[in-house]
Design a protein around this motif. Structure first.
Motif, short mmCIF file in Angstrom:
data_model
loop_
_atom_site.label_atom_id
_atom_site.label_comp_id
_atom_site.label_asym_id
_atom_site.label_seq_id
_atom_site.Cartn_x
_atom_site.Cartn_y
_atom_site.Cartn_z
N ALA A 1 38.32 44.29 49.50
CA ALA A 1 37.13 45.10 49.75
C ALA A 1 36.70 44.99 51.21
N ILE B 1 38.58 45.88 45.85
CA ILE B 1 38.05 47.22 46.07
C ILE B 1 37.45 47.70 44.75
N GLU C 1 31.07 47.71 48.82
CA GLU C 1 31.91 46.75 49.56
C GLU C 1 31.07 45.92 50.54
#
Lengths: 350, 261
Positions: B82, B130, B186
């Motif tokens: 991320a 992610i 994120e």
């Protein structure tokens, strides 16, 4: 009218050269004074301003009825705004403005253009009036018996001298408790609802926090778990204002110093959220520099180094709250703050 | 069985048993100890290799040959996919120029290259993954609750209307009006640059979705009350009064006082 000397636009009054400054300036006639066509034009100008004002008021009513309140229009540069607000504001504002502008234009261009001098008098009153006022005063003194009734005079002066005392005595409540057994303002400011064993929960969502929930670099705005039990009438906001903290976690090796030995828990530090300068709540925590910045006056505290002030007007460290974990593994306070949180007040011991 | 029984005293058996025990204990521990919320999907081997190649070419001069970090760049071990996706896809990395903080720009790498870099960094150590489409679905989120959470956790730096604000020594919290839900997730999960980390335990997925819903609402909201003047509150409103309105008043005063012709 005897004091006024007019200098007519049409030269009807003689001037007195050397005596009146305005007389030195030659009077210039306006176009509308000499040209009837120009005067007619100004008349049309002014009346069309008033007419436009009337039309704008009609437009205002139409916009008020016709434009849906939720309609949004796009205006270049400014973006999307409520159509109704803009239409009502512009029509009403312009209609009022045009009344004013029309009146000014009328006065400037058509109303008589004459220079007027008003004579000034000396400011002192005539001798007979001052003598009469002094006599009135003397007679009042005599008739009231202020000089004669000594006892009345002295008791009245005494009463006037003493009546502010209750006002001064009420100021005492600012530093001491009005009723014995209750807390004084300084004591109220010096304590919070944090106590040993009090669980630390997230602000707004009241989730208890485990040490492993907070990664290095993490930040949590937190309050005591028992804050929820403090009802609004009993001062929930006051309790929150004093007990609000932030939890941050850093690598234990990066902690230079703390306000008490072992007050962290594995690199998790709890500091008051209330700035020691004038009490703004702060959570602008920069996780890489460990700096806490107050947005109000830019006081900056180094949370890796006892909450020291590194910049700005704050005079004292950010107070630290000693923390630990309970038997279920949740973060708890180990004590209340060791000093009053927030801005300074004069009975502070430190 | 006869084959195994006959060789049970073979010295290789001990080594084999030891290896089996090590793998079982290590694997079991990893499975239990893995309480980290989001696991990076490690990605295919070729993706990781491609990512490593790109890493060595483009990132290693600051972050080190083994991503261990150097004086000029932090370690990337454990930052997760991320963090890579946030930093590279918003163009913050590679750094345009040294400065107070990395500035967003057009991304240098393609989407496939970013995915490869993310896969490589995720393969080094577990870290925030992610977010999935499910993570980013805020259609059921409560915008009002998102506002409460935003004002509690985010508004101190990003301003109540998400317009961003100043930090110390040239650093700043960016304006969120162009941020996508994925970037918002994120950033909260990884804590880029000065920003702290808002972990899944203290700010669960539902809360993150509420915050995304609130920011998206801010991004799409019109200003029904009139011109918003940047939504900065008294600063721009005062400036507008002092310049535009004062100028208009002065012009009006001059016109009123001017001698008529």
């Amino acid at each position: 009218m005897t004091d006024l000397t007019t200098h007519g636009a049409h030269g009807s009054e003689p001037t007195r050269p050397g005596h009146l400054p305005v007389a030195d300036v030659p009077h210039v006639l306006r176009v509308a004074d000499t040209d009837p066509k120009a005067a007619k034009r100004v008349e049309r100008q002014v009346s069309s301003m008033f007419l436009l004002s009337i039309l704008l008021v009609v437009a205002f009513v139409v916009a008020y009825i016709g434009i849906d309140k939720s309609t949004v229009v796009y205006i270049p540069v400014f973006g999307e705004v409520g159509a109704s607000t803009i239409a009502l504001g512009l029509t009403f504002g312009a209609s009022v403005l045009l009344i004013g502008a029309g009146a000014i234009q009328w006065a400037k261009k058509l109303m008589p253009d004459v220079e007027v001098v008003q004579m000034r008098h000396e400011l002192v009153s005539p001798a007979d009036e001052t003598a009469e006022a002094a006599a009135n005063y003397e007679r009042g003194k005599e008739e009231s018996g202020f000089a004669r009734y000594k006892m009345i005079r002295r008791t009245m002066i005494g009463a006037m001298a003493l009546f502010p005392i209750p006002l001064v005595i009420m100021l005492r409540d600012l530093w001491s408790s009005p009723v014995s057994g209750t807390l004084s303002p300084a004591e109220i400011l010096s304590t919070t609802i944090w106590k040993k064993g009090e669980r630390i929960v997230t602000d707004a969502t009241y989730l208890p926090v485990r040490p492993e929930d907070l990664p290095v670099g993490g930040l949590v705005s937190a309050v005591p778990a028992s804050l929820q039990e403090v009802q609004h009438l009993e001062g929930n906001l006051n309790a929150r204002g004093k007990a609000a903290i932030i939890l941050v976690r850093m690598d234990p090796d990066e902690i230079v110093s703390q306000q008490g030995d072992g007050w962290d828990y594995q690199g998790i530090l709890a500091y008051s959220k209330i700035c020691t300068h004038v009490g703004c709540p702060i959570a602008l925590y920069e996780q890489r520099t460990h700096h806490l910045l107050c947005p109000c006056h830019q006081s900056t505290f180094d949370l890796a180094n006892s909450g020291n002030v590194v910049f700005g007007p704050a005079a004292r460290n950010m107070p630290q709250l000693p923390i630990g974990v309970d038997s279920e593994g949740y973060l708890i306070a180990m004590d209340d703050f060791s000093e009053p949180i927030g801005p300074s007040f004069w009975e502070r011991s430190k | 069985m006869k084959f195994l029984a006959a060789r049970r005293r073979n010295p290789l058996v001990a080594i084999g048993l030891l290896l089996f025990a090590l793998i079982a204990v290590g694997g079991g521990y990893a499975a239990i100890a893995n309480v980290q919320p989001a696991q990076a999907s490690v990605g295919s081997q070729t993706q990781v290799e491609e990512g490593k190649r790109l890493y060595l070419a483009g990132c290693s001069s600051c972050h080190g040959m083994e991503a261990q970090g150097t004086e000029t760049g932090p370690t990337l071990i454990g930052v997760g996919a991320a963090a890579v996706n946030f930093q590279v896809a918003t163009g913050r990395m590679p750094l345009a120029a040294p400065g107070a903080q990395a500035v967003p720009k057009d991304p240098t790498y393609t989407e496939e290259q970013i995915a490869a870099l993310a896969a490589y960094v995720a393969s080094l150590a577990p870290g925030p993954a992610i977010p999935t489409a499910e993570d980013l679905d805020f259609s059921d989120a409560d915008v009002a609750q998102g506002g409460v959470l935003f004002r509690t956790n985010c508004a101190q730096c990003h301003q109540a209307a998400g317009q961003g604000g100043a930090l110390t020594q040239g650093k700043y919290a960016p304006n969120l009006m162009g941020s996508t839900p994925q970037q918002i997730w994120e950033a909260m999960a990884t804590g880029p640059q000065s920003m702290p980390v808002f972990s899944t335990a203290t700010l669960p997925a539902g809360d993150k979705q509420a915050i995304m819903a609130y920011i998206t609402n801010l991004q799409t909201a019109s200003s029904p009350g009139g011109l918003d003047l940047g939504r900065l509150g008294p600063v721009t409103e005062g400036l507008f009064l002092f310049t535009a309105v004062f100028a208009a008043l002065i012009a009006a005063a001059i016109w009123i006082g001017m001698k008529a012709r």
